[in-house]
Design a protein around this motif. Sequence first.
Motif, PDB file in Angstrom:
ATOM      1  N   LEU A 161       0.957  -1.296  -0.034  1.00 25.07           N
ATOM      2  CA  LEU A 161      -0.036  -0.002   0.046  1.00 25.07           C
ATOM      3  C   LEU A 161       0.720   1.190   0.067  1.00 25.07           C
ATOM      4  CD1 LEU A 161      -2.652   1.652   0.445  1.00 25.07           C
ATOM      5  CD2 LEU A 161      -2.584   0.896   2.749  1.00 25.07           C
ATOM      6  N   ILE A 162       1.841   1.373   0.888  1.00 24.98           N
ATOM      7  CA  ILE A 162       2.661   2.340   0.880  1.00 24.98           C
ATOM      8  C   ILE A 162       3.446   2.806  -0.435  1.00 24.98           C
ATOM      9  CG2 ILE A 162       4.899   3.488   2.023  1.00 24.98           C
ATOM     10  CD1 ILE A 162       4.076   2.011   4.572  1.00 24.98           C
ATOM     11  N   GLU A 163       3.933   1.644  -1.053  1.00 27.54           N
ATOM     12  CA  GLU A 163       4.678   1.608  -2.328  1.00 27.54           C
ATOM     13  C   GLU A 163       3.641   2.234  -3.320  1.00 27.54           C
ATOM     14  OE1 GLU A 163       6.647  -1.165  -5.484  1.00 27.54           O
ATOM     15  OE2 GLU A 163       6.645  -1.903  -3.482  1.00 27.54           O
ATOM     16  N   HIS A 164       2.490   1.859  -3.347  1.00 23.93           N
ATOM     17  CA  HIS A 164       1.511   2.325  -4.432  1.00 23.93           C
ATOM     18  C   HIS A 164       1.282   3.760  -4.182  1.00 23.93           C
ATOM     19  CE1 HIS A 164       1.266  -1.487  -6.263  1.00 23.93           C
ATOM     20  NE2 HIS A 164       0.448  -2.096  -5.324  1.00 23.93           N
ATOM     21  N   ILE A 165       1.111   4.099  -3.043  1.00 24.45           N
ATOM     22  CA  ILE A 165       0.940   5.659  -2.492  1.00 24.45           C
ATOM     23  C   ILE A 165       2.172   6.464  -3.096  1.00 24.45           C
ATOM     24  CG2 ILE A 165       0.834   7.167  -0.747  1.00 24.45           C
ATOM     25  CD1 ILE A 165      -0.995   5.277   0.791  1.00 24.45           C
ATOM     26  N   GLN A 166       3.227   5.896  -2.884  1.00 25.57           N
ATOM     27  CA  GLN A 166       4.415   6.572  -3.219  1.00 25.57           C
ATOM     28  C   GLN A 166       4.685   6.827  -4.763  1.00 25.57           C
ATOM     29  OE1 GLN A 166       8.165   4.760  -2.123  1.00 25.57           O
ATOM     30  NE2 GLN A 166       9.325   6.826  -1.899  1.00 25.57           N
ATOM     31  N   ARG A 167       4.009   5.980  -5.434  1.00 26.08           N
ATOM     32  CA  ARG A 167       4.064   5.895  -6.963  1.00 26.08           C
ATOM     33  C   ARG A 167       2.910   6.494  -7.672  1.00 26.08           C
ATOM     34  NH1 ARG A 167       5.975  -0.109  -8.382  1.00 26.08           N
ATOM     35  NH2 ARG A 167       8.094  -0.241  -7.411  1.00 26.08           N
ATOM     36  N   GLY A 168       2.028   6.919  -6.708  1.00 22.95           N
ATOM     37  CA  GLY A 168       0.864   7.691  -7.272  1.00 22.95           C
ATOM     38  C   GLY A 168      -0.071   6.604  -7.912  1.00 22.95           C
ATOM     39  N   GLU A 169      -0.136   5.168  -7.509  1.00 20.02           N
ATOM     40  CA  GLU A 169      -0.791   4.418  -8.240  1.00 20.02           C
ATOM     41  C   GLU A 169      -2.328   4.273  -7.419  1.00 20.02           C
ATOM     42  OE1 GLU A 169       2.853   1.843  -9.904  1.00 20.02           O
ATOM     43  OE2 GLU A 169       1.832   1.084  -8.035  1.00 20.02           O
ATOM     44  N   ALA A 170      -3.349   5.036  -7.681  1.00 19.95           N
ATOM     45  CA  ALA A 170      -4.283   5.046  -7.031  1.00 19.95           C
ATOM     46  C   ALA A 170      -5.022   3.855  -6.873  1.00 19.95           C
ATOM     47  CB  ALA A 170      -5.135   6.194  -7.677  1.00 19.95           C
ATOM     48  N   GLU A 171      -5.384   3.140  -8.079  1.00 17.87           N
ATOM     49  CA  GLU A 171      -6.222   2.073  -8.096  1.00 17.87           C
ATOM     50  C   GLU A 171      -5.426   0.814  -7.398  1.00 17.87           C
ATOM     51  OE1 GLU A 171      -7.692   1.001 -11.917  1.00 17.87           O
ATOM     52  OE2 GLU A 171      -8.787   2.782 -12.100  1.00 17.87           O
ATOM     53  N   ASN A 172      -4.048   0.759  -7.439  1.00 17.01           N
ATOM     54  CA  ASN A 172      -3.358  -0.203  -6.931  1.00 17.01           C
ATOM     55  C   ASN A 172      -3.563  -0.095  -5.321  1.00 17.01           C
ATOM     56  OD1 ASN A 172      -2.732  -1.732  -9.057  1.00 17.01           O
ATOM     57  ND2 ASN A 172      -0.802  -0.646  -9.450  1.00 17.01           N
ATOM     58  N   ALA A 173      -3.186   1.109  -4.984  1.00 17.39           N
ATOM     59  CA  ALA A 173      -3.419   1.276  -3.473  1.00 17.39           C
ATOM     60  C   ALA A 173      -4.528   1.071  -2.953  1.00 17.39           C
ATOM     61  CB  ALA A 173      -3.132   2.886  -3.304  1.00 17.39           C
ATOM     62  N   GLN A 174      -5.741   1.367  -3.657  1.00 21.42           N
ATOM     63  CA  GLN A 174      -7.116   0.878  -3.175  1.00 21.42           C
ATOM     64  C   GLN A 174      -7.309  -0.707  -2.954  1.00 21.42           C
ATOM     65  OE1 GLN A 174     -10.271   2.050  -5.974  1.00 21.42           O
ATOM     66  NE2 GLN A 174     -11.989   2.144  -4.189  1.00 21.42           N
ATOM     67  N   ASN A 175      -6.523  -1.298  -4.258  1.00 21.21           N
ATOM     68  CA  ASN A 175      -6.735  -2.648  -4.153  1.00 21.21           C
ATOM     69  C   ASN A 175      -5.819  -3.472  -3.144  1.00 21.21           C
ATOM     70  OD1 ASN A 175      -8.367  -2.693  -6.205  1.00 21.21           O
ATOM     71  ND2 ASN A 175      -6.525  -3.073  -7.743  1.00 21.21           N
ATOM     72  N   SER A 176      -4.563  -2.664  -2.752  1.00 22.47           N
ATOM     73  CA  SER A 176      -3.956  -3.315  -1.447  1.00 22.47           C
ATOM     74  C   SER A 176      -4.467  -3.003  -0.143  1.00 22.47           C
ATOM     75  CB  SER A 176      -2.536  -2.760  -1.602  1.00 22.47           C
ATOM     76  OG  SER A 176      -1.908  -2.834  -2.545  1.00 22.47           O
ATOM     77  N   LEU A 177      -5.271  -1.747  -0.116  1.00 20.99           N
ATOM     78  CA  LEU A 177      -6.153  -1.717   1.193  1.00 20.99           C
ATOM     79  C   LEU A 177      -7.113  -2.835   1.376  1.00 20.99           C
ATOM     80  CD1 LEU A 177      -8.590  -0.205   2.705  1.00 20.99           C
ATOM     81  CD2 LEU A 177      -6.458  -0.320   3.761  1.00 20.99           C
ATOM     82  N   ASN A 178      -7.943  -3.181   0.286  1.00 24.39           N
ATOM     83  CA  ASN A 178      -8.911  -3.743   0.245  1.00 24.39           C
ATOM     84  C   ASN A 178      -8.551  -5.292   0.384  1.00 24.39           C
ATOM     85  OD1 ASN A 178     -10.879  -2.008  -0.039  1.00 24.39           O
ATOM     86  ND2 ASN A 178     -11.168  -2.262  -2.308  1.00 24.39           N
ATOM     87  N   GLU A 179      -7.126  -5.669  -0.151  1.00 30.31           N
ATOM     88  CA  GLU A 179      -6.871  -7.073   0.226  1.00 30.31           C
ATOM     89  C   GLU A 179      -6.358  -7.261   1.783  1.00 30.31           C
ATOM     90  OE1 GLU A 179      -5.301 -10.924  -0.390  1.00 30.31           O
ATOM     91  OE2 GLU A 179      -6.627  -9.442  -1.604  1.00 30.31           O
ATOM     92  N   THR A 180      -5.866  -6.041   2.538  1.00 33.80           N
ATOM     93  CA  THR A 180      -5.582  -5.984   3.822  1.00 33.80           C
ATOM     94  C   THR A 180      -6.808  -6.345   4.714  1.00 33.80           C
ATOM     95  OG1 THR A 180      -3.723  -4.386   3.355  1.00 33.80           O
ATOM     96  CG2 THR A 180      -4.586  -4.689   5.843  1.00 33.80           C
ATOM     97  N   LEU A 181      -7.883  -5.812   4.048  1.00 36.83           N
ATOM     98  CA  LEU A 181      -8.939  -5.905   4.884  1.00 36.83           C
ATOM     99  C   LEU A 181      -9.735  -7.419   4.700  1.00 36.83           C
ATOM    100  CD1 LEU A 181     -10.734  -2.465   4.349  1.00 36.83           C
ATOM    101  CD2 LEU A 181      -9.647  -3.296   6.362  1.00 36.83           C
ATOM    102  N   ALA A 182      -9.655  -7.941   3.343  1.00 39.12           N
ATOM    103  CA  ALA A 182     -10.023  -9.064   3.008  1.00 39.12           C
ATOM    104  C   ALA A 182      -9.404 -10.243   4.043  1.00 39.12           C
ATOM    105  CB  ALA A 182      -9.824  -9.430   1.742  1.00 39.12           C
ATOM    106  N   LYS A 183      -8.045 -10.007   4.244  1.00 35.75           N
ATOM    107  CA  LYS A 183      -7.278 -11.018   4.668  1.00 35.75           C
ATOM    108  C   LYS A 183      -7.483 -10.903   6.413  1.00 35.75           C
ATOM    109  CE  LYS A 183      -4.368 -12.758   1.788  1.00 35.75           C
ATOM    110  NZ  LYS A 183      -4.378 -14.387   1.444  1.00 35.75           N
ATOM    111  N   SER A 184      -7.886  -9.607   6.895  1.00 38.99           N
ATOM    112  CA  SER A 184      -8.478  -9.448   8.135  1.00 38.99           C
ATOM    113  C   SER A 184      -9.601 -10.227   8.714  1.00 38.99           C
ATOM    114  CB  SER A 184      -8.298  -7.942   8.513  1.00 38.99           C
ATOM    115  OG  SER A 184      -8.708  -7.594  10.053  1.00 38.99           O
TER     116      SER A 184
END
Length: 230
Positions: free
Chosen positions: A195-218
């Motif tokens: 998530l941090i890496e995608h935020i740093q790169r400005g990759e909005a959709e990938n950042a959203q997907n990483s957060l959602n994957e974190t929540l799915a695992k939780s």
Amino acid sequence: MADRIIRLPKVAKTTLKSRNYEEIRKAIICGRFQAGETLTIRGLSEALGTSTTPVREALQQLVAEKVLTNVANKEFRVPQVSRDTLNQIYNVRKLLEGYACYQTAKLATEEQVQTLKKLHTELRELRQAKDTEEMLLKNMEWHFSIYAISAEKYLTDLIQNVWLSVGPIFASPYLASSKERNKYCNAMEKNELALIEHIQRGEAENAQNSLNETLAKSAEWFNSNYSFEN
């Protein structure tokens, strides 16, 4: 039964009413009070270093907001979370927090990214040290530092309100067996770093997907391991 000892910041006398409310609310949001736990006016007054009256007022306000339930004259309870409620909440979290990460990835400066990296390093260190209470606070700080960058204050307020309903079970994976705890931490950290890496790169959709994957695992962990109320 003796009150469980919990460390809460001492409250300045000039802001007793609002600060008591905010500190207790924050403790619920981040997971320092667990589902089913009974809170007493006396115990919270001692923890906050205030008289009982402003604590009682704060607790009554949280009851009115359906965050706590009043079980006796001076006792309040953190509600249990059902499986259905958890899954509904996590679906809402994906919508709200995923969008916040999407917006943050479009707006974050390099300085802000470095701050997120520092906070995450501190979060990982607290996980490794098994300092559950401080880790829960740092987890909340890290997440809401991400959401604050989105410049969507109303959205951030909504996310806080959602966390009020699910925060009381956040400690559970960290109180599980070493095997389950490590498995959960590894899954969280893998997606958090992405998530941090995608935020740093400005990759909005990938950042959203990483957060959602974190929540799915939780959510997967809770559905498999948490003892829900019937």
